[in-house]
Design an enzyme around this catalytic site. Structure first.
Site, PDB file in Angstrom:
ATOM      1  N   ARG A  26       0.854  -1.213  -0.191  1.00 26.91           N
ATOM      2  CA  ARG A  26      -0.058   0.168  -0.027  1.00 26.91           C
ATOM      3  C   ARG A  26       0.843   1.218  -0.100  1.00 26.91           C
ATOM      4  NH1 ARG A  26      -5.693  -0.558   1.220  1.00 26.91           N
ATOM      5  NH2 ARG A  26      -6.176  -2.627  -0.064  1.00 26.91           N
ATOM      6  N   ARG A  30      -3.284   6.588  -0.037  1.00 24.11           N
ATOM      7  CA  ARG A  30      -3.853   7.575   0.778  1.00 24.11           C
ATOM      8  C   ARG A  30      -2.754   8.330   1.787  1.00 24.11           C
ATOM      9  NH1 ARG A  30      -9.167   4.619   2.255  1.00 24.11           N
ATOM     10  NH2 ARG A  30      -7.645   3.080   2.577  1.00 24.11           N
ATOM     11  N   ARG A  39      -6.832  11.513  -6.744  1.00 22.01           N
ATOM     12  CA  ARG A  39      -7.939  10.970  -6.163  1.00 22.01           C
ATOM     13  C   ARG A  39      -9.139  11.729  -6.465  1.00 22.01           C
ATOM     14  NH1 ARG A  39     -11.479   8.515  -5.064  1.00 22.01           N
ATOM     15  NH2 ARG A  39     -11.781   6.907  -3.556  1.00 22.01           N
ATOM     16  N   ASP A  76      -6.445  -3.092  -8.250  1.00 19.89           N
ATOM     17  CA  ASP A  76      -6.790  -3.837  -6.962  1.00 19.89           C
ATOM     18  C   ASP A  76      -7.280  -5.083  -7.222  1.00 19.89           C
ATOM     19  OD1 ASP A  76      -8.255  -2.525  -4.404  1.00 19.89           O
ATOM     20  OD2 ASP A  76      -9.111  -4.270  -4.829  1.00 19.89           O
ATOM     21  N   TYR A 153     -14.447 -12.943  -1.358  1.00 17.45           N
ATOM     22  CA  TYR A 153     -15.115 -11.518  -1.650  1.00 17.45           C
ATOM     23  C   TYR A 153     -16.223 -12.004  -2.666  1.00 17.45           C
ATOM     24  CZ  TYR A 153     -11.850  -8.281   0.295  1.00 17.45           C
ATOM     25  OH  TYR A 153     -11.004  -7.608   1.295  1.00 17.45           O
TER      26      TYR A 153
HETATM   27  O1  CP3 Z   1       0.591   0.317  -3.303  1.00 18.07           O
HETATM   28  C1  CP3 Z   1       0.014  -0.560  -3.480  1.00 18.07           C
HETATM   29  O2  CP3 Z   1       0.062  -1.602  -2.585  1.00 18.07           O
HETATM   30  C2  CP3 Z   1      -0.967  -1.223  -4.643  1.00 18.07           C
HETATM   31  C3  CP3 Z   1      -2.081  -0.940  -4.821  1.00 18.07           C
HETATM   32  C4  CP3 Z   1      -3.281  -2.035  -4.060  1.00 18.07           C
HETATM   33  C5  CP3 Z   1      -4.219  -1.513  -3.783  1.00 18.07           C
HETATM   34  N1  CP3 Z   1      -5.166  -2.497  -3.320  1.00 18.07           N
HETATM   35  C6  CP3 Z   1      -4.914   0.038  -4.087  1.00 18.07           C
HETATM   36  C7  CP3 Z   1      -6.111   0.341  -3.178  1.00 18.07           C
HETATM   37  C8  CP3 Z   1      -2.955  -3.359  -3.932  1.00 18.07           C
HETATM   38  C9  CP3 Z   1      -1.774  -4.113  -3.924  1.00 18.07           C
HETATM   39  C10 CP3 Z   1      -4.259  -3.718  -3.395  1.00 18.07           C
HETATM   40  C11 CP3 Z   1      -4.327  -5.121  -2.953  1.00 18.07           C
HETATM   41  C12 CP3 Z   1      -5.742  -5.353  -2.106  1.00 18.07           C
HETATM   42  N2  CP3 Z   1      -6.910  -4.915  -2.473  1.00 18.07           N
HETATM   43  C13 CP3 Z   1      -6.103  -6.215  -1.278  1.00 18.07           C
HETATM   44  C14 CP3 Z   1      -4.643  -7.122  -0.700  1.00 18.07           C
HETATM   45  C15 CP3 Z   1      -3.759  -6.851   0.258  1.00 18.07           C
HETATM   46  C16 CP3 Z   1      -4.232  -6.455   1.370  1.00 18.07           C
HETATM   47  O3  CP3 Z   1      -4.520  -5.134   2.104  1.00 18.07           O
HETATM   48  O4  CP3 Z   1      -4.692  -7.450   2.177  1.00 18.07           O
HETATM   49  C17 CP3 Z   1      -7.238  -6.419  -0.689  1.00 18.07           C
HETATM   50  C18 CP3 Z   1      -7.884  -7.201   0.275  1.00 18.07           C
HETATM   51  C19 CP3 Z   1      -7.979  -5.405  -1.481  1.00 18.07           C
HETATM   52  C20 CP3 Z   1      -9.305  -5.172  -1.318  1.00 18.07           C
HETATM   53  C21 CP3 Z   1      -9.486  -3.764  -1.009  1.00 18.07           C
HETATM   54  N3  CP3 Z   1      -9.404  -2.836  -1.692  1.00 18.07           N
HETATM   55  C22 CP3 Z   1     -10.279  -3.121   0.065  1.00 18.07           C
HETATM   56  C23 CP3 Z   1     -10.677  -4.088   1.260  1.00 18.07           C
HETATM   57  C24 CP3 Z   1     -10.284  -1.845  -0.048  1.00 18.07           C
HETATM   58  C25 CP3 Z   1     -10.820  -1.122   0.993  1.00 18.07           C
HETATM   59  C26 CP3 Z   1     -10.022  -0.494   2.161  1.00 18.07           C
HETATM   60  C27 CP3 Z   1      -9.360   0.705   2.475  1.00 18.07           C
HETATM   61  O5  CP3 Z   1      -8.166   0.515   2.639  1.00 18.07           O
HETATM   62  O6  CP3 Z   1     -10.174   1.703   2.221  1.00 18.07           O
HETATM   63  C28 CP3 Z   1      -9.641  -1.448  -1.115  1.00 18.07           C
HETATM   64  C29 CP3 Z   1      -9.555  -0.136  -1.588  1.00 18.07           C
HETATM   65  C30 CP3 Z   1      -8.008   0.281  -2.337  1.00 18.07           C
HETATM   66  N4  CP3 Z   1      -7.357  -0.452  -2.947  1.00 18.07           N
HETATM   67  C31 CP3 Z   1      -7.337   1.434  -1.619  1.00 18.07           C
HETATM   68  C32 CP3 Z   1      -6.158   1.434  -2.440  1.00 18.07           C
HETATM   69  C33 CP3 Z   1      -5.175   2.737  -2.447  1.00 18.07           C
HETATM   70  C34 CP3 Z   1      -8.016   2.737  -0.794  1.00 18.07           C
HETATM   71  C35 CP3 Z   1      -9.264   3.439  -1.607  1.00 18.07           C
HETATM   72  C36 CP3 Z   1      -8.928   4.872  -2.183  1.00 18.07           C
HETATM   73  O7  CP3 Z   1      -7.748   5.085  -2.404  1.00 18.07           O
HETATM   74  O8  CP3 Z   1     -10.058   5.287  -2.371  1.00 18.07           O
END
Ligand code: CP3
Length: 341
Positions: A26, A30, A39, A76, A153
């Protein structure tokens, strides 16, 4: 394109490194005001994921702003269900939801194995643009969700503390579960191969919900599909990160992969004993450590590296950065690793 910094790839392959490479799960997100600015101009998260120029821009931000040794393509794990015919929405502050779910044999009729080039071409394009813009500064990591986490999911329909609906389906409908897991696996192999063809230098599988399964269930419903993916990917190193799956480390040691990612619930020395010396380990600082003062961050980071050792090791957190961690504190972690040369 020759890489100027190939620490990540050398560490993954078990070759000598002058110091461990460092990146953060991540890292594009954010925590960076520059990410939030991109964003805010957009309708929603999915628009960012599906616009290759913008996905590339936020992929490179942490390389410039945090000084990490690798980029990870901005996307994602939920693009796979979407490509299989099950679209998702990302709700602000609440996370993903699926308006439709897979809970019966009939539901399987609604979905198909994804055809990566046509369904996920925007990710390939984002990778090509990113590689061109990076021009060899650091390697680019591709990724996908591990089959069980994607299954969780697609059946549950949203995040959950227990994923009890997903687990109910494993217990009540094992045949349906295996059919869906196989479709996800086939989709994922095609997807990762597309990412590699577009330029991904290493790929990581995220099994974020591994820890909700019992060891026996993990062996039945998760490991065989992870093994299929490892066996299918020969082009680049593969990392398996399964959160909460400390019970499966000896089995991970048998997989045809290069790197095992670890969360913070396991001691580095315990993990090394169980996995042996054939794999590179990645992790595993508690992300909350980065809320501490700079001195504490430096001490805890040095302690972690002392326990893992500098070879066969990739420095990272035990899970993703939280949005309210200060960028200065993230840089303190990165700089501590880079000072270990
Ligand atoms: O920098 C990085 O790591 C690359 C980008 C990345 C994102 N999601 C962007 C993202 C990666 C590798 C993921 C993987 C992901 N997505 C996982 C596996 C890793 C982990 O955290 O266990 C999972 C379970 C998801 C599913 C997911 N996506 C959820 C549960 C959420 C909401 C939770 C939150 O943090 O808000 C997301 C949204 C998401 N994916 C965001 C980002 C930057 C945040 C939302 C936003 O920026 O508006």
């Amino acid at each position: 394109m020759m890489l100027q910094n190939d620490l990540l790839l050398r560490a993954a392959r078990g070759q000598y490194v002058e110091r461990p490479p460092v990146w953060l799960m991540r890292q594009a997100g954010r925590v960076l005001p520059e990410y939030r600015a991109v964003r805010e101009r957009l309708k929603n998260f999915i628009e960012l994921v599906t616009t290759p120029e913008l996905a590339a821009e936020v992929t490179i931000q942490p390389v410039d702003l945090l000084g990490v040794d690798a980029a990870i393509i901005f996307s994602d794990i939920l693009v796979i269900p979407e490509a299989m015919g099950l679209p998702y929405e990302m709700l602000e502050k609440r996370g993903p939801i699926f308006p439709q779910t897979i809970r019966s044999e009939q539901d399987l009729q609604k979905i198909r194995v994804a055809d990566a080039p046509s369904d996920l071409g925007y990710v390939a394009e984002a990778i090509r643009i990113t590689k061109r813009a990076l021009s060899g500064r650091v390697p680019l990591i591709g990724f996908a969700g591990a089959p069980f986490t994607i299954f969780a999911y697609m059946t549950e329909g949203s995040g959950s503390k227990t994923f009890s609906t997903a687990k109910k389906i494993l217990y009540r409908s094992p045949e349906l579960s295996h059919k869906l897991l196989q479709m996800i696996t086939d989709s994922t192999i095609g997807y990762l191969k597309m990412q590699i063809a577009a330029g991904a230098d290493l790929v990581q599988l995220f099994d974020s919900w591994a820890g909700i399964l019992s060891p026996a269930q993990y062996r039945t419903f998760a490991l065989p599909y992870i093994a299929q993916i490892c066996n299918a990917i020969n082009e680049v190193p593969v990392t398996i990160f399964a959160k909460g799956a400390f019970f499966a480390l000896t089995e991970f040691a048998q997989l045809k992969c290069h790197v095992i990612g670890l969360d913070w619930n396991i001691e580095p020395t315990t993990a090394r004993q169980q996995i042996g010396n054939q794999k590179t380990l990645q992790g595993n600082l508690d992300p909350c450590t980065l809320y501490a003062d700079f001195d504490t961050i430096r001490k805890e980071t040095q302690k972690m590296v002392a326990a893992f050792g500098k070879q066969h090791y990739i420095a990272n957190l035990g899970h993703g950065l939280y949005p309210d961690i200060e960028p200065d504190h993230v840089r303190c972690f990165v700089d501590t690793i880079k000072s270990l040369a």
